[in-house]
Design an enzyme around this catalytic site. Sequence first.
Site, mmCIF file in Angstrom:
data_model
loop_
_atom_site.group_PDB
_atom_site.id
_atom_site.type_symbol
_atom_site.label_atom_id
_atom_site.label_comp_id
_atom_site.label_asym_id
_atom_site.label_seq_id
_atom_site.Cartn_x
_atom_site.Cartn_y
_atom_site.Cartn_z
ATOM 1 N N LYS A 216 30.931 44.854 36.807
ATOM 2 C CA LYS A 216 31.808 44.713 35.649
ATOM 3 C C LYS A 216 31.069 43.828 34.649
ATOM 4 O O LYS A 216 30.714 42.692 34.963
ATOM 5 C CB LYS A 216 33.135 44.061 36.064
ATOM 6 C CG LYS A 216 34.126 43.932 34.909
ATOM 7 C CD LYS A 216 35.455 43.339 35.346
ATOM 8 C CE LYS A 216 36.420 43.289 34.168
ATOM 9 N NZ LYS A 216 37.727 42.694 34.528
ATOM 10 N N THR B 216 45.101 45.688 37.192
ATOM 11 C CA THR B 216 45.641 46.058 35.885
ATOM 12 C C THR B 216 46.163 47.483 35.874
ATOM 13 O O THR B 216 47.094 47.812 35.127
ATOM 14 C CB THR B 216 44.553 45.875 34.814
ATOM 15 O OG1 THR B 216 44.244 44.498 34.757
ATOM 16 C CG2 THR B 216 45.006 46.340 33.450
ATOM 17 N N TYR C 271 49.171 40.539 29.903
ATOM 18 C CA TYR C 271 50.131 41.310 30.699
ATOM 19 C C TYR C 271 50.136 40.732 32.094
ATOM 20 O O TYR C 271 49.306 39.895 32.447
ATOM 21 C CB TYR C 271 49.710 42.789 30.764
ATOM 22 C CG TYR C 271 48.296 42.938 31.284
ATOM 23 C CD1 TYR C 271 47.213 42.922 30.427
ATOM 24 C CD2 TYR C 271 48.061 43.032 32.653
ATOM 25 C CE1 TYR C 271 45.918 42.998 30.895
ATOM 26 C CE2 TYR C 271 46.758 43.110 33.140
ATOM 27 C CZ TYR C 271 45.694 43.095 32.255
ATOM 28 O OH TYR C 271 44.427 43.146 32.736
ATOM 29 N N GLU D 175 9.230 31.820 41.628
ATOM 30 C CA GLU D 175 9.711 30.571 41.028
ATOM 31 C C GLU D 175 9.953 29.472 42.066
ATOM 32 O O GLU D 175 10.397 28.383 41.715
ATOM 33 C CB GLU D 175 11.003 30.835 40.244
ATOM 34 C CG GLU D 175 10.783 31.548 38.924
ATOM 35 C CD GLU D 175 10.403 30.584 37.787
ATOM 36 O OE1 GLU D 175 10.178 29.393 38.044
ATOM 37 O OE2 GLU D 175 10.332 31.069 36.640
ATOM 38 N N THR E 121 39.927 45.206 38.531
ATOM 39 C CA THR E 121 38.514 45.404 38.196
ATOM 40 C C THR E 121 37.649 44.173 38.461
ATOM 41 O O THR E 121 36.432 44.290 38.545
ATOM 42 C CB THR E 121 38.380 45.802 36.711
ATOM 43 O OG1 THR E 121 39.064 44.834 35.921
ATOM 44 C CG2 THR E 121 38.961 47.176 36.464
ATOM 45 N N ASP E 122 38.290 42.999 38.589
ATOM 46 C CA ASP E 122 37.486 41.765 38.658
ATOM 47 C C ASP E 122 36.556 41.714 39.863
ATOM 48 O O ASP E 122 35.435 41.212 39.759
ATOM 49 C CB ASP E 122 38.408 40.533 38.662
ATOM 50 C CG ASP E 122 39.097 40.329 37.312
ATOM 51 O OD1 ASP E 122 38.794 41.075 36.368
ATOM 52 O OD2 ASP E 122 39.939 39.418 37.210
HETATM 53 N N1 LIG Z 1 41.347 44.817 34.492
HETATM 54 C C1 LIG Z 1 41.754 44.288 35.620
HETATM 55 O O1 LIG Z 1 42.022 44.965 36.587
HETATM 56 C C2 LIG Z 1 41.838 42.784 35.702
HETATM 57 C C3 LIG Z 1 43.158 42.322 36.297
HETATM 58 C C4 LIG Z 1 43.035 41.395 37.469
HETATM 59 N N2 LIG Z 1 42.431 40.162 37.138
HETATM 60 C C5 LIG Z 1 42.383 42.083 38.642
HETATM 61 O O2 LIG Z 1 41.194 42.103 38.791
HETATM 62 O O3 LIG Z 1 43.111 42.612 39.412
#
Ligand SMILES: NC(=O)CC[C@H](N)C(=O)O
Length: 345
Positions: A182, A29, A43, A302, A109-110
Amino acid sequence: MLLLLVMAVPFAQASEEKPNIVILATGGTIAGSGASSANVSAYQSAVVGVDKLIAAVPELKDVASVRGEQVFQIGSESFNNERWLTLARRVSELQNSPDVDGIVITHGTDTMEETAYLLNLTLKSDKPVVLVGSMRPSTALSADGPLNLYNAVVVAADPKASGMGVLVVMNDDIHSARDVTKSSSLKVEAFHSLYGPLGEVVEGQPRFYRAPIRPHTTQSEFSVDDIASMPEVDVVYTHGNMNRVPMDAFIAHGSKALIWAGFGNGSVPDYMDAVLEEARARGVFIVRTTRTGSGAVVRNGEAEDDKYDYIVVDDQNPAKARLLMALALTKTTDTAKLQEIFWKY
Ligand SMILES: NC(=O)CC[C@H](N)C(=O)O
């Protein structure tokens, strides 16, 4: 004329002394673009190139001598073992280069926590490596990418970041790769560490308050130089009324270990006990983890781990446990030693 002279001299002096930081761009992103500035969550990610990312933050030149390199242009959900190894090898090469002082990786970020953890376990240098991304695309109102990138360069350029392991800088916080996850799909404050961040960036200065205690980078037994490929390890997500089909399919596909993303403390439904025992009897390792998002899993709590030769995580989440198990299997197939690796890292 006088003005030109005044401006040129400090810049020439400054550029000689600044640390050399390489920005490796992989997409996400932070390199995203929306149809309008009001699109903060809808986006296209991974479309803006590294030169444009750097040009958008002219303040970077006050901090470091920065150059960019485009390694990938992908959403981070598209990272796989091969792409991770390609990235890790490039980072390692740059760390071995005497004219590189630190590396920033712009990243979606994923899977940022997975990339960071893998690098944290396999790089063999104390030079800072900082992952950074954003939750809003570059075109959004209040885009978070430019300040995040500035902060990441500030951290990578600071000697205090050396020896801290791989870091994730998001939303002013400096996180350890080991602990960060995340934990929001949309919010700018998406990244959290169970035990808190290591520090934060305040007015362009990193402030560290703690250091990672688990072995990483130069202290770890894993090295990017030794890993040609990683064995197949898959995650089985638990839910009520689950069935055995995904486990059977993974095993048929060649899985060497299954990460059991269990309920609560890694628990196993009575109707799945025999399926796990059977998988282990067929030589597939079982690693019990939790789908809760935080907390450790207790050995022989468990499930009867000793009896069935299962492994439990310490507190690594299922995605990180998958990477650690894949690395561990490049070293040993002894259950006791594999268990020790989970306690250690
Ligand atoms: N906020 C993000 O970076 C998510 C955008 C995308 N799905 C990625 O991880 O690259």
